[in-house]
Design a protein around this motif. Structure first.
Motif, PDB file in Angstrom:
ATOM      1  N   SER A 187       0.814  -1.217   0.000  1.00  0.00           N
ATOM      2  CA  SER A 187       0.000   0.000   0.000  1.00  0.00           C
ATOM      3  C   SER A 187       0.845   1.262   0.000  1.00  0.00           C
ATOM      4  O   SER A 187       0.549   2.211  -0.749  1.00  0.00           O
ATOM      5  CB  SER A 187      -0.928   0.003   1.219  1.00  0.00           C
ATOM      6  OG  SER A 187      -1.790  -1.120   1.200  1.00  0.00           O
ATOM      7  N   VAL A 188       1.898   1.272   0.822  1.00  0.00           N
ATOM      8  CA  VAL A 188       2.696   2.495   0.948  1.00  0.00           C
ATOM      9  C   VAL A 188       3.425   2.813  -0.345  1.00  0.00           C
ATOM     10  O   VAL A 188       3.385   3.950  -0.852  1.00  0.00           O
ATOM     11  CB  VAL A 188       3.700   2.354   2.114  1.00  0.00           C
ATOM     12  CG1 VAL A 188       4.699   3.509   2.096  1.00  0.00           C
ATOM     13  CG2 VAL A 188       2.961   2.316   3.443  1.00  0.00           C
ATOM     14  N   VAL A 189       4.112   1.821  -0.925  1.00  0.00           N
ATOM     15  CA  VAL A 189       4.890   2.082  -2.137  1.00  0.00           C
ATOM     16  C   VAL A 189       3.973   2.425  -3.307  1.00  0.00           C
ATOM     17  O   VAL A 189       4.270   3.314  -4.106  1.00  0.00           O
ATOM     18  CB  VAL A 189       5.779   0.872  -2.476  1.00  0.00           C
ATOM     19  CG1 VAL A 189       6.541   1.112  -3.781  1.00  0.00           C
ATOM     20  CG2 VAL A 189       6.768   0.615  -1.338  1.00  0.00           C
ATOM     21  N   ARG A 190       2.831   1.744  -3.415  1.00  0.00           N
ATOM     22  CA  ARG A 190       1.908   2.022  -4.518  1.00  0.00           C
ATOM     23  C   ARG A 190       1.199   3.365  -4.350  1.00  0.00           C
ATOM     24  O   ARG A 190       0.728   3.939  -5.322  1.00  0.00           O
ATOM     25  CB  ARG A 190       0.862   0.911  -4.626  1.00  0.00           C
ATOM     26  CG  ARG A 190       1.410  -0.408  -5.122  1.00  0.00           C
ATOM     27  CD  ARG A 190       0.358  -1.502  -5.107  1.00  0.00           C
ATOM     28  NE  ARG A 190      -0.738  -1.190  -6.025  1.00  0.00           N
ATOM     29  CZ  ARG A 190      -1.998  -1.048  -5.657  1.00  0.00           C
ATOM     30  NH1 ARG A 190      -2.336  -1.160  -4.378  1.00  0.00           N
ATOM     31  NH2 ARG A 190      -2.922  -0.783  -6.544  1.00  0.00           N
ATOM     32  N   GLY A 191       1.146   3.861  -3.115  1.00  0.00           N
ATOM     33  CA  GLY A 191       0.394   5.087  -2.862  1.00  0.00           C
ATOM     34  C   GLY A 191       1.210   6.357  -2.938  1.00  0.00           C
ATOM     35  O   GLY A 191       0.663   7.451  -2.771  1.00  0.00           O
ATOM     36  N   ILE A 192       2.512   6.238  -3.201  1.00  0.00           N
ATOM     37  CA  ILE A 192       3.383   7.412  -3.256  1.00  0.00           C
ATOM     38  C   ILE A 192       3.989   7.499  -4.652  1.00  0.00           C
ATOM     39  O   ILE A 192       4.366   6.476  -5.232  1.00  0.00           O
ATOM     40  CB  ILE A 192       4.490   7.315  -2.179  1.00  0.00           C
ATOM     41  CG1 ILE A 192       3.855   7.360  -0.788  1.00  0.00           C
ATOM     42  CG2 ILE A 192       5.516   8.436  -2.336  1.00  0.00           C
ATOM     43  CD1 ILE A 192       4.841   7.220   0.342  1.00  0.00           C
ATOM     44  N   PRO A 193       4.103   8.697  -5.234  1.00  0.00           N
ATOM     45  CA  PRO A 193       4.684   8.828  -6.579  1.00  0.00           C
ATOM     46  C   PRO A 193       6.054   8.158  -6.677  1.00  0.00           C
ATOM     47  O   PRO A 193       6.881   8.263  -5.762  1.00  0.00           O
ATOM     48  CB  PRO A 193       4.793  10.350  -6.766  1.00  0.00           C
ATOM     49  CG  PRO A 193       3.725  10.911  -5.887  1.00  0.00           C
ATOM     50  CD  PRO A 193       3.652   9.998  -4.699  1.00  0.00           C
ATOM     51  N   ASP A 194       6.289   7.482  -7.793  1.00  0.00           N
ATOM     52  CA  ASP A 194       7.527   6.727  -7.965  1.00  0.00           C
ATOM     53  C   ASP A 194       8.763   7.597  -7.821  1.00  0.00           C
ATOM     54  O   ASP A 194       9.741   7.205  -7.186  1.00  0.00           O
ATOM     55  CB  ASP A 194       7.547   6.059  -9.349  1.00  0.00           C
ATOM     56  CG  ASP A 194       6.500   4.973  -9.472  1.00  0.00           C
ATOM     57  OD1 ASP A 194       5.955   4.577  -8.431  1.00  0.00           O
ATOM     58  OD2 ASP A 194       6.238   4.526 -10.600  1.00  0.00           O
ATOM     59  N   ILE A 195       8.726   8.795  -8.411  1.00  0.00           N
ATOM     60  CA  ILE A 195       9.911   9.640  -8.396  1.00  0.00           C
ATOM     61  C   ILE A 195      10.295  10.016  -6.971  1.00  0.00           C
ATOM     62  O   ILE A 195      11.480  10.124  -6.643  1.00  0.00           O
ATOM     63  CB  ILE A 195       9.674  10.903  -9.261  1.00  0.00           C
ATOM     64  CG1 ILE A 195      10.948  11.715  -9.388  1.00  0.00           C
ATOM     65  CG2 ILE A 195       8.547  11.738  -8.706  1.00  0.00           C
ATOM     66  CD1 ILE A 195      12.080  10.988 -10.042  1.00  0.00           C
ATOM     67  N   ALA A 196       9.294  10.207  -6.095  1.00  0.00           N
ATOM     68  CA  ALA A 196       9.578  10.534  -4.699  1.00  0.00           C
ATOM     69  C   ALA A 196      10.296   9.373  -4.015  1.00  0.00           C
ATOM     70  O   ALA A 196      11.257   9.564  -3.256  1.00  0.00           O
ATOM     71  CB  ALA A 196       8.290  10.875  -3.955  1.00  0.00           C
ATOM     72  N   PHE A 197       9.838   8.138  -4.288  1.00  0.00           N
ATOM     73  CA  PHE A 197      10.492   6.976  -3.701  1.00  0.00           C
ATOM     74  C   PHE A 197      11.885   6.769  -4.267  1.00  0.00           C
ATOM     75  O   PHE A 197      12.814   6.407  -3.544  1.00  0.00           O
ATOM     76  CB  PHE A 197       9.648   5.723  -3.927  1.00  0.00           C
ATOM     77  CG  PHE A 197       8.900   5.291  -2.707  1.00  0.00           C
ATOM     78  CD1 PHE A 197       9.568   4.774  -1.606  1.00  0.00           C
ATOM     79  CD2 PHE A 197       7.528   5.420  -2.638  1.00  0.00           C
ATOM     80  CE1 PHE A 197       8.883   4.390  -0.471  1.00  0.00           C
ATOM     81  CE2 PHE A 197       6.833   5.034  -1.498  1.00  0.00           C
ATOM     82  CZ  PHE A 197       7.511   4.517  -0.417  1.00  0.00           C
ATOM     83  N   PHE A 198      12.052   6.980  -5.581  1.00  0.00           N
ATOM     84  CA  PHE A 198      13.372   6.807  -6.178  1.00  0.00           C
ATOM     85  C   PHE A 198      14.387   7.743  -5.533  1.00  0.00           C
ATOM     86  O   PHE A 198      15.490   7.333  -5.164  1.00  0.00           O
ATOM     87  CB  PHE A 198      13.304   7.064  -7.687  1.00  0.00           C
ATOM     88  CG  PHE A 198      12.722   5.919  -8.463  1.00  0.00           C
ATOM     89  CD1 PHE A 198      13.237   4.641  -8.346  1.00  0.00           C
ATOM     90  CD2 PHE A 198      11.645   6.121  -9.308  1.00  0.00           C
ATOM     91  CE1 PHE A 198      12.695   3.583  -9.056  1.00  0.00           C
ATOM     92  CE2 PHE A 198      11.102   5.067 -10.031  1.00  0.00           C
ATOM     93  CZ  PHE A 198      11.629   3.798  -9.900  1.00  0.00           C
ATOM     94  N   LEU A 199      14.008   9.005  -5.400  1.00  0.00           N
ATOM     95  CA  LEU A 199      14.926   9.977  -4.814  1.00  0.00           C
ATOM     96  C   LEU A 199      15.137   9.721  -3.330  1.00  0.00           C
ATOM     97  O   LEU A 199      16.235   9.950  -2.799  1.00  0.00           O
ATOM     98  CB  LEU A 199      14.392  11.394  -5.042  1.00  0.00           C
ATOM     99  CG  LEU A 199      14.288  11.818  -6.517  1.00  0.00           C
ATOM    100  CD1 LEU A 199      13.661  13.206  -6.626  1.00  0.00           C
ATOM    101  CD2 LEU A 199      15.655  11.802  -7.172  1.00  0.00           C
ATOM    102  N   PHE A 200      14.102   9.239  -2.638  1.00  0.00           N
ATOM    103  CA  PHE A 200      14.221   8.972  -1.201  1.00  0.00           C
ATOM    104  C   PHE A 200      15.094   7.753  -0.931  1.00  0.00           C
ATOM    105  O   PHE A 200      16.012   7.795  -0.098  1.00  0.00           O
ATOM    106  CB  PHE A 200      12.835   8.782  -0.599  1.00  0.00           C
ATOM    107  CG  PHE A 200      12.854   8.184   0.786  1.00  0.00           C
ATOM    108  CD1 PHE A 200      13.185   8.954   1.891  1.00  0.00           C
ATOM    109  CD2 PHE A 200      12.564   6.839   0.979  1.00  0.00           C
ATOM    110  CE1 PHE A 200      13.214   8.398   3.171  1.00  0.00           C
ATOM    111  CE2 PHE A 200      12.589   6.279   2.246  1.00  0.00           C
ATOM    112  CZ  PHE A 200      12.913   7.053   3.338  1.00  0.00           C
ATOM    113  N   PHE A 201      14.830   6.649  -1.624  1.00  0.00           N
ATOM    114  CA  PHE A 201      15.508   5.401  -1.302  1.00  0.00           C
ATOM    115  C   PHE A 201      16.997   5.442  -1.587  1.00  0.00           C
ATOM    116  O   PHE A 201      17.786   4.829  -0.879  1.00  0.00           O
ATOM    117  CB  PHE A 201      14.867   4.230  -2.061  1.00  0.00           C
ATOM    118  CG  PHE A 201      13.776   3.545  -1.292  1.00  0.00           C
ATOM    119  CD1 PHE A 201      14.033   2.933  -0.082  1.00  0.00           C
ATOM    120  CD2 PHE A 201      12.479   3.530  -1.781  1.00  0.00           C
ATOM    121  CE1 PHE A 201      13.027   2.315   0.641  1.00  0.00           C
ATOM    122  CE2 PHE A 201      11.466   2.911  -1.071  1.00  0.00           C
ATOM    123  CZ  PHE A 201      11.736   2.301   0.145  1.00  0.00           C
TER     124      PHE A 201
END
Length: 294
Positions: free
Chosen positions: A74-88
């Motif tokens: 739920s968390v990963v699917r619910g947040i824009p991909d680019i935000a996760f890419f830059l965060f991780f």
């Protein structure tokens, strides 16, 4: 690259173009196509493994595992991909350095968080400050690949979770009636049958993953998008032996053709895989095959 390319000012026409397209920087761009393919080769199976683990956890009878699996999806699917890419990329880098810091510098007394700075001992740095440039590049690429795998693993988990639920309950009950325990039913009945239900979703996810590879450019990796922008931009005579105007449109057109050809090849291979998986299966696709051969 060619012997007659020593003086570009004396060249013209196709000879000039041949020398231009074989410069050292263009060779780096050609290698960058391999970087994209390597990213896909690493990310796809890793994301599938993360997805399988997440889907298995989401349907577990153990509540903490079930909560973890569903939260991951739920968390990963619910947040824009680019935000996760830059965060991780940042979070993983700091996490690895933090763990190394605890092991290699146990006597460190200063705080690691100093305002906005993340400070660890020199021995815990990743990579080490005196490491060759290629080590820094490989480390950055592996961080990017792991980030891709984590993000796309959540989408794969959602697809596999739905595929597991799509397997007819009667199949599982029959296996249990024959004396199989829960583990045997999962591995011998559920898993082999779920792939035919999962493949359409995984096929779409593979296409999205291919189209997401240009995000390497945003993660600091010198990929084909980086080189297309760098080489395609206008070059003045005082800065290069091969001056030209703004050719970015042609470079990006070449990237479009590459991605279109690659996705078309993927579609053909995935169609063949679907045909193989549905052969003899009690599904709509399997029924269509039986009618076609009747």
């Amino acid at each position: 690259m060619f012997s007659y390319c020593t003086d570009p000012a004396t060249l013209d026409g196709l000879t000039w173009l041949g020398c231009y397209l074989t410069t050292g920087k263009h060779m780096q761009m050609y290698w960058a196509f391999g970087t994209v393919l390597l990213l896909l080769a690493i990310t796809a199976p890793t994301a599938l493994a993360f997805g399988f683990a997440g889907a298995s956890a989401a349907r577990s009878n153990v509540a903490p595992l079930r909560w973890f699996g569903k939260t991951y999806i739920s968390v990963v699917r619910g947040i824009p991909d680019i935000a996760f890419f830059l965060f991780f990329v940042i979070a993983l880098d700091q996490a690895f350095e933090f763990l190394r810091h605890k092991v290699k510098c146990p006597d460190w007394s200063e705080p690691i968080r100093q305002g906005n700075d993340f400070v660890v001992c020199t021995a815990a740095k990743l990579p080490l400050g005196n490491a060759p440039q290629w080590v820094h590049e490989v480390y950055g690429f592996l961080l990017a690949a792991l980030t891709f795998a984590i993000v796309f693993g959540a989408f794969a988990a959602n697809v596999l979770f739905g595929a597991m639920r799509a397997v007819p309950r009667g199949q599982l009950e029959t296996a249990e009636a024959y004396g199989m325990n829960r583990r045997q039913t999962f591995w011998r009945v559920l898993v082999p049958q779920m792939w035919v239900y999962a493949l359409p979703g995984l096929s779409n996810l593979w296409m999205v993953l291919i189209k997401a590879t240009p995000l390497l450019f945003l993660l600091g990796v010198e990929d084909i998008v980086y080189w297309a922008r760098e080489l395609g931009g206008a070059k003045q005579p005082r800065f290069t032996d091969y001056p030209h105007g703004d050719w970015r449109m042609w470079y990006f057109l070449a990237l479009l053709i590459f991605y279109l050809c690659f996705t078309k090849l993927s579609e053909v291979m995935l169609d063949r895989l679907m045909t193989k998986l549905t052969h003899g299966q009690a599904t709509a696709a399997g029924e269509a095959q039986r009618k076609a051969t009747a």
